[in-house]
Scaffold this active site. Sequence first.
Site, PDB file in Angstrom:
ATOM      1  N   LYS A  22       0.816  -1.437  -0.030  1.00 43.39           N
ATOM      2  CA  LYS A  22       0.022  -0.108   0.215  1.00 43.39           C
ATOM      3  C   LYS A  22       0.891   1.299  -0.139  1.00 43.39           C
ATOM      4  O   LYS A  22       0.622   2.159  -0.694  1.00 43.39           O
ATOM      5  CB  LYS A  22      -0.922   0.191   1.159  1.00 43.39           C
ATOM      6  CG  LYS A  22      -1.539   1.409   1.598  1.00 43.39           C
ATOM      7  CD  LYS A  22      -2.260   1.394   2.802  1.00 43.39           C
ATOM      8  CE  LYS A  22      -1.713   1.709   3.990  1.00 43.39           C
ATOM      9  NZ  LYS A  22      -1.478   3.028   4.397  1.00 43.39           N
ATOM     10  N   ASN A  23       1.777   1.179   0.930  1.00 42.10           N
ATOM     11  CA  ASN A  23       2.606   2.633   1.095  1.00 42.10           C
ATOM     12  C   ASN A  23       3.521   2.720  -0.076  1.00 42.10           C
ATOM     13  O   ASN A  23       4.050   3.995  -0.100  1.00 42.10           O
ATOM     14  CB  ASN A  23       3.256   2.550   2.487  1.00 42.10           C
ATOM     15  CG  ASN A  23       2.219   2.537   3.616  1.00 42.10           C
ATOM     16  OD1 ASN A  23       1.114   3.119   3.299  1.00 42.10           O
ATOM     17  ND2 ASN A  23       2.691   2.504   4.941  1.00 42.10           N
ATOM     18  N   CYS A 120      -4.918  13.057  12.546  1.00 40.17           N
ATOM     19  CA  CYS A 120      -5.564  11.729  12.325  1.00 40.17           C
ATOM     20  C   CYS A 120      -5.382  11.141  13.633  1.00 40.17           C
ATOM     21  O   CYS A 120      -4.578  11.510  14.705  1.00 40.17           O
ATOM     22  CB  CYS A 120      -5.266  11.048  11.292  1.00 40.17           C
ATOM     23  SG  CYS A 120      -3.644  10.045  11.498  1.00 40.17           S
ATOM     24  N   ARG A 125       0.543  14.849  12.691  1.00 42.92           N
ATOM     25  CA  ARG A 125       0.977  14.535  11.323  1.00 42.92           C
ATOM     26  C   ARG A 125       0.743  15.865  10.472  1.00 42.92           C
ATOM     27  O   ARG A 125       0.065  15.884   9.421  1.00 42.92           O
ATOM     28  CB  ARG A 125       0.058  13.525  10.681  1.00 42.92           C
ATOM     29  CG  ARG A 125      -0.110  12.137  11.465  1.00 42.92           C
ATOM     30  CD  ARG A 125      -0.324  11.144  10.620  1.00 42.92           C
ATOM     31  NE  ARG A 125       0.096  10.675   9.729  1.00 42.92           N
ATOM     32  CZ  ARG A 125       0.034   9.527   8.890  1.00 42.92           C
ATOM     33  NH1 ARG A 125      -1.369   8.950   8.921  1.00 42.92           N
ATOM     34  NH2 ARG A 125       0.747   9.254   7.866  1.00 42.92           N
ATOM     35  N   PRO A 126       1.860  16.869  10.834  1.00 43.73           N
ATOM     36  CA  PRO A 126       1.903  17.869  10.151  1.00 43.73           C
ATOM     37  C   PRO A 126       2.588  17.611   8.541  1.00 43.73           C
ATOM     38  O   PRO A 126       3.076  16.754   8.444  1.00 43.73           O
ATOM     39  CB  PRO A 126       2.688  18.876  11.071  1.00 43.73           C
ATOM     40  CG  PRO A 126       3.383  17.887  11.689  1.00 43.73           C
ATOM     41  CD  PRO A 126       2.628  16.665  11.817  1.00 43.73           C
ATOM     42  N   LEU A 129       7.302  19.890   6.611  1.00 46.57           N
ATOM     43  CA  LEU A 129       8.447  19.568   5.848  1.00 46.57           C
ATOM     44  C   LEU A 129       8.174  19.332   4.253  1.00 46.57           C
ATOM     45  O   LEU A 129       8.980  19.698   3.642  1.00 46.57           O
ATOM     46  CB  LEU A 129       8.888  18.281   6.411  1.00 46.57           C
ATOM     47  CG  LEU A 129       9.452  18.170   7.970  1.00 46.57           C
ATOM     48  CD1 LEU A 129       9.764  16.831   8.262  1.00 46.57           C
ATOM     49  CD2 LEU A 129      10.557  19.024   8.229  1.00 46.57           C
ATOM     50  N   ASP A 318       4.706   0.999  11.748  1.00 44.90           N
ATOM     51  CA  ASP A 318       3.620   0.518  11.281  1.00 44.90           C
ATOM     52  C   ASP A 318       3.493  -1.216  11.686  1.00 44.90           C
ATOM     53  O   ASP A 318       2.423  -1.926  11.567  1.00 44.90           O
ATOM     54  CB  ASP A 318       3.360   0.394   9.893  1.00 44.90           C
ATOM     55  CG  ASP A 318       3.276   1.905   9.218  1.00 44.90           C
ATOM     56  OD1 ASP A 318       2.911   2.694  10.071  1.00 44.90           O
ATOM     57  OD2 ASP A 318       3.495   2.028   7.956  1.00 44.90           O
ATOM     58  N   ILE A 340       8.139   7.722  16.482  1.00 48.54           N
ATOM     59  CA  ILE A 340       7.817   8.304  14.977  1.00 48.54           C
ATOM     60  C   ILE A 340       6.541   8.931  15.482  1.00 48.54           C
ATOM     61  O   ILE A 340       6.104  10.007  14.997  1.00 48.54           O
ATOM     62  CB  ILE A 340       7.613   7.193  13.868  1.00 48.54           C
ATOM     63  CG1 ILE A 340       8.784   6.296  13.933  1.00 48.54           C
ATOM     64  CG2 ILE A 340       7.238   7.916  12.882  1.00 48.54           C
ATOM     65  CD1 ILE A 340      10.043   6.997  13.282  1.00 48.54           C
ATOM     66  N   ARG A 410      -8.709  -0.544   4.725  1.00 56.69           N
ATOM     67  CA  ARG A 410      -7.780   0.449   3.969  1.00 56.69           C
ATOM     68  C   ARG A 410      -6.408  -0.353   3.710  1.00 56.69           C
ATOM     69  O   ARG A 410      -5.879   0.275   2.740  1.00 56.69           O
ATOM     70  CB  ARG A 410      -7.430   1.394   4.901  1.00 56.69           C
ATOM     71  CG  ARG A 410      -8.813   2.560   5.175  1.00 56.69           C
ATOM     72  CD  ARG A 410      -8.551   3.405   6.081  1.00 56.69           C
ATOM     73  NE  ARG A 410      -7.326   4.303   5.484  1.00 56.69           N
ATOM     74  CZ  ARG A 410      -6.558   5.219   6.189  1.00 56.69           C
ATOM     75  NH1 ARG A 410      -6.939   5.213   7.636  1.00 56.69           N
ATOM     76  NH2 ARG A 410      -5.642   5.465   5.520  1.00 56.69           N
TER      77      ARG A 410
END
Length: 435
Positions: A22-23, A120, A125-126, A129, A318, A340, A410
Site C-alpha cells: 500500500k505505502n 488523524c 501529522r503536520p 516539511l 507500522d 515516530i 484500508r
Amino acid sequence: MDVFVVEGGRRLDGSIRIFGAKNAALPLMTAALLTDQPVTFRDVPRLDDVDNMMRLLAELGCHRVNEADGPSGKIVLHAGDRTRSHARYDIVRTMRASISVLGPMLARRGEARVSMPGGCTIGDRPVDLHLRGLRALGADIQLAHGDIIARAPGGRLKGARLFLGGTFGPTVLGTANILCAATLARGETVIESAACEPEIVDLAALLTRMGAKIEGAGSPRIIVQGVESLGGAEHTVMPDRIEAGTFMCAAAITNGDIVLENCPADALMCVMDRLEAVGVRFEVTGNDPLRARCRVTSSRVLQPVEVTTQPHPGFPTDLQAQLMALLTLADGNSVITEKIFPDRFLHVAELARMGARLHRQGATVVISGVRRLVGAPVMASDLRASAGLVLAGLAAEGTTIVNRVYHIDRGYEQFETRLASLGARIVRRDEKDVQ
Ligand code: EPU
C-alpha cells in the site's frame, strides 16, 4: 458496518503470497501525474486507500485506462489534458497520502491546490516539511480556506540543496513529494536527510524508468538532475513489508508454521532481528531478497524484548501494534518506545480489555507478559492497531469481535480470507448480526 469474529486458539499453518505494498503503491500512482504517457503498475493491492487514490487522480485528470487483472492487479494510469489541479477536502480527508499529489502536480503543471490534511488518530501529522522542501525548490506557497495553494514562478521549479529532517526524523511521503517535484525541476536537487524507506527506493526505480536522473535513493542523501520531461513506464509494486511483518507476528502468536511467498525479507532485517530475539525462526530462500520465500516458525515460549520504533532501517512504527499484541504473551516484561508517532497507542486500552497487562508512560509502554488472553469485543480507530487486535484474537481464549473493520480494509487485502486459508477461525459479519 462489518466486524471480524475471531475464535482464538488455532495454530496457523500453510502458505500465502505477500501482495503489493500500500505505502509504495500510493506515491507510485501519483507519479503518473508527471507525464502525458500511460504508466502501468502491476501488483497493485486492492484496498480502499488505492480506490481513494484512483478517485483523486481521476479528479485531477489522470484516468485508469484498463480493467483489473486478477486479485492483485494491473492498473494503467494516463494523465490526459488537465481538468483540475484541486485536490478537494472531501477526498483528502479520507486519506492523508493524498498530499502526495502536491509535488507531481506542481512539477508538471506549475500549480497545485491541495486541501490541507488534518490530524488523524495516530497523531498530529503536520506537513510542514513537505512545504519547506517545495519552497526550497522555489515554490510560492500560500494557505487559504484550508487549502495549500502552490505555484512555481515561471511555471517550473528550480533545483536546490535542501534539508528535509524534522523533530521526528525524515518524512517518507515528504521525501516522495520532493523527489517527484525535483525530477522536472531545472538543475540539480540535493535532498539531505531523505527518508531511506524501501518504498522511496521503489518510487525512485519507477521515476528512473520514466526518464528521471536520480542517485542515492535508499540513503539519507538523494541527488536528482532535473529533466525536461518524463515518459511512460511499467513497474511492479514492491511487496508489502508491513503485511509480511503482520503475518510473521500472526505465525508467532499462534505458535504456527507458515511460508510467506514474495516476502521482502531484505526490507525486514530489523523486524526479523527483533522477532528472532522473541523466539521466532526464519528460513529465507530464493534469489531475490526482496521477493523471497520465508518460512516462519515459533518456539512455544516467547521471550520479552525491548524495541524502539525508528525510521528505516529501524523497527517500523507500522508494526508496533502487532508486536505489542505478540509481547502480551511473552514470558516477562517487554518495553516498546514509539519514536515516530508518540501517541500511536490506540490498541493499548483494547488489549488490556483482553487481559493484557500494559503500563503506558508517555511514548513508552511496558508489557508484562500474561499466560493467556481472553476474547472480548474490541475496537480501534487505526489500521495497524486493528491488525494488532486481530492477532491478539487469534491467540485469545474464546471469541473476539473486532469492530470497525473498515480500517483494516484500508491496508490489508482479504485479511480475513488469507488468515482463514492458514487455518484461523475468522469471519466477517455485519455488526447487526453479531450480539
Ligand atoms: N512529520 C513532520 N512534518 C512533516 C511530515 C512528517 O513533523 O511535514 C513527522 C510526523 O508527524 C512523524 C514523522 O515526521 O512524527 C514521520 O512521518 P512521515 O512523514 O514519515 O509519515 P508519512 O509519510 O505521512 C508514512 C506511511 C505511514 C507510516 C509513516 C512512518 C504512507 C502512505 N504512510 O506516512 O503509514 O506510519 O510513513 O513510517 O506511506 C500506515 O500504513 O498505517 C501508516 C500510517
